[in-house]
Design an enzyme around this catalytic site. Sequence first.
Site, PDB file in Angstrom:
ATOM      1  N   ASP A  36       1.039  -1.298  -0.091  1.00 24.50           N
ATOM      2  CA  ASP A  36      -0.372  -0.310  -0.080  1.00 24.50           C
ATOM      3  C   ASP A  36       0.802   1.007  -0.229  1.00 24.50           C
ATOM      4  O   ASP A  36       1.859   1.073   0.709  1.00 24.50           O
ATOM      5  CB  ASP A  36      -0.704  -0.067   1.274  1.00 24.50           C
ATOM      6  CG  ASP A  36      -2.031   1.139   1.024  1.00 24.50           C
ATOM      7  OD1 ASP A  36      -3.273   0.523   0.933  1.00 24.50           O
ATOM      8  OD2 ASP A  36      -2.069   1.601   0.819  1.00 24.50           O
ATOM      9  N   ASP A  62       3.957   2.516  -4.087  1.00 27.40           N
ATOM     10  CA  ASP A  62       3.244   3.292  -4.663  1.00 27.40           C
ATOM     11  C   ASP A  62       3.128   2.813  -6.296  1.00 27.40           C
ATOM     12  O   ASP A  62       3.529   2.375  -7.162  1.00 27.40           O
ATOM     13  CB  ASP A  62       3.649   4.659  -4.829  1.00 27.40           C
ATOM     14  CG  ASP A  62       2.194   5.505  -5.877  1.00 27.40           C
ATOM     15  OD1 ASP A  62       1.509   4.944  -6.499  1.00 27.40           O
ATOM     16  OD2 ASP A  62       2.601   7.252  -5.600  1.00 27.40           O
ATOM     17  N   VAL A  63       1.945   2.407  -6.612  1.00 29.04           N
ATOM     18  CA  VAL A  63       1.450   1.580  -8.287  1.00 29.04           C
ATOM     19  C   VAL A  63       1.288   1.655  -9.228  1.00 29.04           C
ATOM     20  O   VAL A  63       2.006   1.662 -10.334  1.00 29.04           O
ATOM     21  CB  VAL A  63       0.310   0.506  -7.317  1.00 29.04           C
ATOM     22  CG1 VAL A  63      -0.098   0.031  -6.745  1.00 29.04           C
ATOM     23  CG2 VAL A  63      -1.097   1.629  -7.705  1.00 29.04           C
ATOM     24  N   TYR A 157     -13.487   7.353 -14.320  1.00 29.95           N
ATOM     25  CA  TYR A 157     -13.102   6.718 -13.111  1.00 29.95           C
ATOM     26  C   TYR A 157     -14.004   5.423 -13.519  1.00 29.95           C
ATOM     27  O   TYR A 157     -13.076   4.401 -14.320  1.00 29.95           O
ATOM     28  CB  TYR A 157     -14.103   7.074 -11.865  1.00 29.95           C
ATOM     29  CG  TYR A 157     -13.936   5.539 -11.302  1.00 29.95           C
ATOM     30  CD1 TYR A 157     -13.055   4.867 -10.275  1.00 29.95           C
ATOM     31  CD2 TYR A 157     -15.123   4.564 -11.376  1.00 29.95           C
ATOM     32  CE1 TYR A 157     -12.966   4.048  -9.512  1.00 29.95           C
ATOM     33  CE2 TYR A 157     -15.093   3.520 -10.325  1.00 29.95           C
ATOM     34  CZ  TYR A 157     -14.294   3.032  -9.619  1.00 29.95           C
ATOM     35  OH  TYR A 157     -13.586   2.086  -9.062  1.00 29.95           O
ATOM     36  N   LYS A 161     -11.386   1.695 -15.269  1.00 30.17           N
ATOM     37  CA  LYS A 161     -12.126   0.843 -14.723  1.00 30.17           C
ATOM     38  C   LYS A 161     -12.533  -0.165 -16.057  1.00 30.17           C
ATOM     39  O   LYS A 161     -12.096  -1.523 -16.150  1.00 30.17           O
ATOM     40  CB  LYS A 161     -13.338   0.876 -14.072  1.00 30.17           C
ATOM     41  CG  LYS A 161     -12.717   0.752 -12.463  1.00 30.17           C
ATOM     42  CD  LYS A 161     -11.791   0.526 -11.674  1.00 30.17           C
ATOM     43  CE  LYS A 161     -10.889   0.199 -10.374  1.00 30.17           C
ATOM     44  NZ  LYS A 161     -10.614  -0.940  -9.789  1.00 30.17           N
ATOM     45  N   THR A 193     -16.390   1.097   3.217  1.00 29.76           N
ATOM     46  CA  THR A 193     -14.772   1.280   2.438  1.00 29.76           C
ATOM     47  C   THR A 193     -14.337   2.641   2.956  1.00 29.76           C
ATOM     48  O   THR A 193     -15.387   3.327   2.473  1.00 29.76           O
ATOM     49  CB  THR A 193     -13.773   0.603   1.362  1.00 29.76           C
ATOM     50  OG1 THR A 193     -14.550   0.712   0.212  1.00 29.76           O
ATOM     51  CG2 THR A 193     -14.831  -0.756   1.152  1.00 29.76           C
TER      52      THR A 193
HETATM   53  N1  LIG Z   1     -16.395   0.987  -2.626  1.00 27.48           N
HETATM   54  C1  LIG Z   1     -16.574   0.795  -3.851  1.00 27.48           C
HETATM   55  O1  LIG Z   1     -17.852   0.963  -3.935  1.00 27.48           O
HETATM   56  C2  LIG Z   1     -15.569   0.374  -4.757  1.00 27.48           C
HETATM   57  C3  LIG Z   1     -16.893  -0.307  -5.944  1.00 27.48           C
HETATM   58  C4  LIG Z   1     -16.686  -0.769  -7.450  1.00 27.48           C
HETATM   59  C5  LIG Z   1     -15.045  -1.065  -7.660  1.00 27.48           C
HETATM   60  N2  LIG Z   1     -14.249  -0.564  -6.256  1.00 27.48           N
HETATM   61  C6  LIG Z   1     -12.570  -0.450  -6.119  1.00 27.48           C
HETATM   62  O2  LIG Z   1     -11.895  -1.475  -5.267  1.00 27.48           O
HETATM   63  C7  LIG Z   1     -11.134  -1.579  -4.877  1.00 27.48           C
HETATM   64  C8  LIG Z   1     -10.433  -0.943  -3.870  1.00 27.48           C
HETATM   65  O3  LIG Z   1     -10.981   0.075  -2.834  1.00 27.48           O
HETATM   66  P1  LIG Z   1     -11.481  -0.005  -1.458  1.00 27.48           P
HETATM   67  O4  LIG Z   1     -13.766   0.113  -1.361  1.00 27.48           O
HETATM   68  O5  LIG Z   1     -11.442  -0.651  -0.818  1.00 27.48           O
HETATM   69  O6  LIG Z   1     -11.538   1.572  -0.901  1.00 27.48           O
HETATM   70  P2  LIG Z   1     -10.146   1.713  -0.278  1.00 27.48           P
HETATM   71  O7  LIG Z   1     -10.371   3.519  -0.812  1.00 27.48           O
HETATM   72  O8  LIG Z   1     -10.527   1.167   1.067  1.00 27.48           O
HETATM   73  O9  LIG Z   1      -8.824   1.252   0.061  1.00 27.48           O
HETATM   74  C9  LIG Z   1      -7.878   1.252  -1.586  1.00 27.48           C
HETATM   75  C10 LIG Z   1      -6.648   0.954  -1.064  1.00 27.48           C
HETATM   76  O10 LIG Z   1      -5.785   1.559  -2.293  1.00 27.48           O
HETATM   77  C11 LIG Z   1      -4.778   2.239  -1.860  1.00 27.48           C
HETATM   78  N3  LIG Z   1      -3.652   3.492  -2.360  1.00 27.48           N
HETATM   79  C12 LIG Z   1      -4.200   3.869  -3.595  1.00 27.48           C
HETATM   80  N4  LIG Z   1      -3.975   4.838  -4.196  1.00 27.48           N
HETATM   81  C13 LIG Z   1      -2.344   4.093  -4.526  1.00 27.48           C
HETATM   82  C14 LIG Z   1      -1.694   3.810  -4.381  1.00 27.48           C
HETATM   83  N5  LIG Z   1      -1.081   4.726  -5.432  1.00 27.48           N
HETATM   84  N6  LIG Z   1      -0.372   2.615  -4.887  1.00 27.48           N
HETATM   85  C15 LIG Z   1      -0.578   1.731  -3.621  1.00 27.48           C
HETATM   86  N7  LIG Z   1      -2.425   2.000  -3.319  1.00 27.48           N
HETATM   87  C16 LIG Z   1      -3.022   2.650  -2.895  1.00 27.48           C
HETATM   88  C17 LIG Z   1      -5.221   2.615  -0.336  1.00 27.48           C
HETATM   89  O11 LIG Z   1      -4.364   3.401   0.469  1.00 27.48           O
HETATM   90  C18 LIG Z   1      -6.024   2.008   0.028  1.00 27.48           C
HETATM   91  O12 LIG Z   1      -5.356   1.769   1.384  1.00 27.48           O
HETATM   92  C19 LIG Z   1     -10.268   0.188  -5.896  1.00 27.48           C
HETATM   93  O13 LIG Z   1      -9.656  -0.788  -6.861  1.00 27.48           O
HETATM   94  C20 LIG Z   1     -11.607   0.322  -5.952  1.00 27.48           C
HETATM   95  O14 LIG Z   1     -11.757   0.887  -7.146  1.00 27.48           O
HETATM   96  C21 LIG Z   1     -14.367   0.117  -5.832  1.00 27.48           C
END
Ligand SMILES: NC(=O)c1ccc[n+]([C@@H]2O[C@H](COP(=O)([O-])OP(=O)(O)OC[C@H]3O[C@@H](n4cnc5c(N)ncnc54)[C@H](O)[C@@H]3O)[C@@H](O)[C@H]2O)c1
Length: 259
Positions: A36, A62-63, A157, A161, A193
């Site tokens: 992370d 950092d991805v 966004y 995706k 989340t």
């Molecule tokens: N929450 C929703 O409604 C939702 C819906 C569809 C898809 N998603 C996807 O699910 C995935 C996980 O999201 P989540 O809901 O758990 O959110 P979250 O914000 O709880 O977790 C995301 C994590 O990614 C980390 N992150 C952000 N930028 C980064 C970087 N540059 N390098 C490394 N880590 C990084 C953050 O620090 C965090 O720990 C994401 O890809 C998001 O797009 C979420």
Amino acid sequence: MRLAGKSAIITGAGSGVGRASALRFAAEGARVLVADVQKDWAAETVRLVKESGGEAIAQHCDVTVEEDVASTVAAAVEHFGRLDIMFNNAGVTGAKTGATFEDSTGEDWLRLTGINFGGVFHGCKHAVIRFKAQGDGGVIVNTGSVAGMVGFGSVVYGATKGAVNQMTKGLAIECAPFDIRVNAICPSAMPLTNFFMLDPDQPFSAPPDAMLESTSALQPLGRYITAEDCAAAAVFLASDEARNITGVLLPVDGGYVAA
Ligand SMILES: NC(=O)c1ccc[n+]([C@@H]2O[C@H](COP(=O)([O-])OP(=O)(O)OC[C@H]3O[C@@H](n4cnc5c(N)ncnc54)[C@H](O)[C@@H]3O)[C@@H](O)[C@H]2O)c1
């Protein structure tokens, strides 16, 4: 113990889906590298995994930075001896209250593209390099979104995706001869989340009940999606039970895209 003995990297594992998956993967027997950009959050996930009897290490990554992702793969190999599963999950939202498409700035576009698409690109690339060097297959799971499958608010966004979803399918075809499987989970709204927080760098705080109700109402099943729902889908796709499944975009969406 569906992932017994496997070595896995999960990006964005300091929170949400990534943290839930780290806990679940470890409970299923995997050794997990928790990657992370938020070092403290990754360390907390590792603490939680160890507390429940699992094995994990934390790595700042950092991805958007290819060298970080390459170092993360190298760290997993150094600590666990090999890499079996790459879960490219890190992602951020582009939603801003009341904003329309034309309000999106160049900065928004670069940030969303860099993290959501660039991060998955880097993760896939370095996992494939490692899997081919090992010579005995491998598994990639990407986190796409229903926003990449149907037209949806937060247009930029959704486009990032859509790119993740498409890369998942294309790479699955190219890598099939190497027994490298590539699939994606595509979640719908997960209000519990960090994703829904206006400032994603702040730790999670619970949303109001009204948001839980409105996000639940989006799904035909009438329930909002949880990080644990996604972790369960990711475990299945990562496990040998899915040995003949590749190129699949698995909605974790309570029927949202079927409606
Ligand atoms: N929450 C929703 O409604 C939702 C819906 C569809 C898809 N998603 C996807 O699910 C995935 C996980 O999201 P989540 O809901 O758990 O959110 P979250 O914000 O709880 O977790 C995301 C994590 O990614 C980390 N992150 C952000 N930028 C980064 C970087 N540059 N390098 C490394 N880590 C990084 C953050 O620090 C965090 O720990 C994401 O890809 C998001 O797009 C979420």
